[in-house]
Scaffold this active site. Structure first.
Site, PDB file in Angstrom:
ATOM      1  CB  VAL B  14     -46.969 -11.385   9.579  1.00  0.00           C
ATOM      2  CG1 VAL B  14     -46.410 -12.584   8.833  1.00  0.00           C
ATOM      3  CG2 VAL B  14     -48.475 -11.286   9.399  1.00  0.00           C
ATOM      4  CB  ALA B  33     -35.220 -26.955   7.856  1.00  0.00           C
ATOM      5  NE  ARG B  45     -41.508   1.689   7.112  1.00  0.00           N
ATOM      6  CZ  ARG B  45     -42.641   1.369   6.516  1.00  0.00           C
ATOM      7  NH1 ARG B  45     -43.781   1.461   7.177  1.00  0.00           N
ATOM      8  NH2 ARG B  45     -42.644   0.966   5.270  1.00  0.00           N
ATOM      9  CB  VAL B 130     -54.654 -18.434   0.915  1.00  0.00           C
ATOM     10  CG1 VAL B 130     -56.086 -18.952   0.790  1.00  0.00           C
ATOM     11  CG2 VAL B 130     -54.278 -17.598  -0.290  1.00  0.00           C
ATOM     12  CG  ASP B 199     -58.750 -10.341   3.053  1.00  0.00           C
ATOM     13  OD1 ASP B 199     -57.521 -10.089   3.043  1.00  0.00           O
ATOM     14  OD2 ASP B 199     -59.233 -11.339   3.600  1.00  0.00           O
ATOM     15  CE  LYS B 203     -57.081 -13.726   3.168  1.00  0.00           C
ATOM     16  NZ  LYS B 203     -57.956 -13.572   4.355  1.00  0.00           N
TER      17      LYS B 203
END
Lengths: 429, 429
Positions: B14, B33, B45, B130, B199, B203
């Protein structure tokens, strides 16, 4: 925050539904919009029993609402492109924002009206103009904001979809189902706008402008209606694994934009193929999101009002900021050439009557292969009784439209073949 | 307007996708925007080859990003509910807004985190949590703003939908398809969250809170996985005109809210029944809009990032105003009791093995009628070879769950019947 004051011009289907929602959902809307949404003026040529307005003043001169000092947002819901345009221009020039469900007005005059809105510092929104209750313009403007949209397609005229669905379900001819749709109130007395595709072309031009950040370009939309589709076409398509839908299609290519409305064969498994009756649905193809599909009621009093009021909430939440209808300021829109239909590529369904004798089929195949078009599937039915000709259906592979048209011209000239009829196929819907 | 400065915590699927979109779509995003979206910090990391960050500083301590002075919006994309929660809290306390795709975090800690966001004047958005690329939370918050939503249902776990689709298409057992899904990367090494419904329950609790303006209530979701569904169930359902999908369902009644995740028979013609593979889809029922359906990719690098960046655009457009994740401020949410499953009403599919002798079927029917449940359809297959029992499938009419359970207990006690297995039916999807 102070209340957002709303004047509604029109108390018919859309205006009446909007007034009803503003009154019945006032508490919920106040919480969601962050401020009260207050109906302060109604403009209507006559009162209607199905549209009570409480103690809100009703003006017979609709332009008074567009000019009223105690109105921040004008809802234009009278339709047409003459008085409606006056109302929108007047309201914008008075520094107000405008919400409309009027696809013809936006498709035909949207460029100047959106520029005027920006100049005057207001918003001009039209979620209800496309696919009724389905928040498809917000999906494009907000949900797909990170995407380069390469194409979209949609069932954006409920009347046409109802007619095709009924023709297919009961093998009924176009004229008969159209008459029923008129009796049910789904189709206008003059059904031309719906069945010849003008209404869908209006909506497609709005969707395409938003998807591709181009100015509205209604006059460039290629438009073919559904009146030539027969129950036999729907039956043949079914045998071959397809349904027939009246689609609006917009695709962006490096050399231009396709804008077209026409009957289309869709694979049965596709989501749009399963959208039946008066429902609308739109499919977007974004470079990041991939394919997303949106469906729901394309018309009706409260479904349309739901979209109108959602636009009012958008304006309320934006505070003093204007909301750009097409996602970007007008100055950011970039014109792009429209691809001529001759250059559009698609697969084809061809139906014709052929004499049932040796040589006819090979001549037909030769006409296609001479243009580099190959046959993907073919149906030839046995002759019924003493009929001199049999129906033949051919599915071609993907070909440029100009090549297909030349092939069909050649086929039409063959002695054994009559009545060739062509429908485009979209596989990726 | 000045640039909106973004810090992304996490450079995996993501986070990496988000960084890619912010970099590759910078010009388009700036126009949409209304201000530049500028990536100023990355927290990771370790560096990853598939996630170039240009000259943007990369922090090994992710909390530094959450605290950085040159960050306005923090994207939390590391997953889990420990460090992720620290990051979100830290960012909000520093006056920043947060965008996350973390459904577990929002479902389990959303109430306190959303309250914290409001207290600190920031926004906390989670469109990507979701249905991935599908802008379903924006549809609820914005598109349906004028609606009282009475119910929603959705295919909100792509792994589960892939498994059921494959089982049905090729008559393969659950375990075998699960192993394939793991090999393809669709399912985790520990697939419990996906196949047992946790899961989907995460959602569903977010969707329900937004639809009904209630606090998040994950622990109240009834949850049943798909591991007990067999290829035979899918085959029987098909014969009866249904498909089996793993649905999340939320319905509002006068006396409480249904929140449930379980395998469900859906009529074949319904849109959700035709959403296959890893796709997600959600159906909303609004009092004004009627039924609207939204579908698309539920997971994946760019589809998820598409939703993350759309949230960032929302925050950018709102200027200094906060965007309320659930559509209203937390103080406007009103708790509602959860309806116990015993009180839920649905029709049922019952499959069992029955001895092929007189009397067994009438005993079965008696057990149902004793509870006021009538039979809508029945399949009894002829015995195969020397098999002592035959499969019997019954579809019931709509009944309260407690009555159905009592009937099934009685059926289980019959001498001629074994292995009763029950799946709920939803007709209006």
């Amino acid at each position: 925050m102070s209340a957002l004051r709303i004047g509604v011009c029109g108390n018919g289907t859309v205006g009446g539904g909007t007034i009803e929602l503003l009154r019945s959902q006032a508490v919920l809307l106040g919480a969601r919009a962050g401020r009260e949404l207050l109906l302060t003026r109604v403009g209507a040529r006559r009162d209607r029993e199905d549209c009570p307005t409480g103690d809100v003043p009703v003006h017979r001169d609709l332009l008074e609402v567009a000019r009223a000092d105690d109105v921040d947002v004008v809802v234009e819901s009278i339709g047409g492109t003459t008085l409606a345009k006056d109302i929108v221009e007047t309201a914008l020039r008075c520094g107000k924002s405008v919400v409309t469900a009027n696809k013809a007005l936006i498709a035909e005059h949207g460029n100047e009206l959106l520029a005027l809105a920006e100049e005057c510092g207001g918003s001009l929104l039209c979620e209800a103009a496309v696919a009724g209750a389905v928040p498809i313009l917000k999906a494009l403007r907000d949900g797909m904001a990170a995407n380069t949209v390469s194409e979209l397609s949609g069932i954006i005229n409920g009347t046409g979809n109802f007619i095709l669905t009924e023709m297919g379900a009961h093998q009924r001819p176009f004229d008969e189902v159209l008459a029923e749709a008129q009796a049910l109130g789904y189709a206008e007395a003059d059904p031309t706008f719906d069945v010849e595709g003008t209404d869908a072309a209006h909506k497609l031009s709005i969707l395409a402008a938003m998807a591709f950040s181009t100015p509205l370009n209604f006059s460039a939309v290629f438009c073919e209606g559904i009146s030539a589709v027969t129950p036999a076409d729907i039956q043949f398509a079914d045998e071959l694994g397809y349904r027939i839908k009246h689609l609006g299609i917009a695709k962006r290519h490096a050399d231009g934009i396709e804008l077209r409305v026409h009957p289309t064969l869709l694979p049965k498994g596709s989501l749009l193929a399963n959208v039946d009756g008066v429902l609308n649905a739109v499919r977007l193809q974004g470079h990041a999101a991939g394919e997303t599909v949106y469906s729901g009621a394309g018309a009706g009093r409260l479904p349309t009002a739901s979209a109108v009021v959602a636009d009012i909430v958008d304006i309320a939440r934006a505070g003093g900021n204007s909301v750009h209808c097409l996602g970007v300021p007008v100055s950011n829109l970039e014109s792009a050439p429209t691809l001529p239909m001759e250059a559009v590529t698609s697969a084809w369904y061809l139906r014709m009557q052929a004499e049932d004798r040796p040589g006819v089929m090979s001549q037909l195949a030769n006409c296609l292969s001479a243009e580099g078009i190959s046959i993907e599937a073919l149906i030839q039915k046995p002759p019924k009784g003493a009929a001199a000709t049999v129906p033949v259906v051919v599915l071609t592979n993907s070909a440029r439209e100009e090549a297909l048209r030349r092939a069909v011209t050649a086929i039409s000239a063959l002695p054994g073949i009559t009545h060739p009829h062509c429908i485009r196929i979209e596989s990726a819907n």
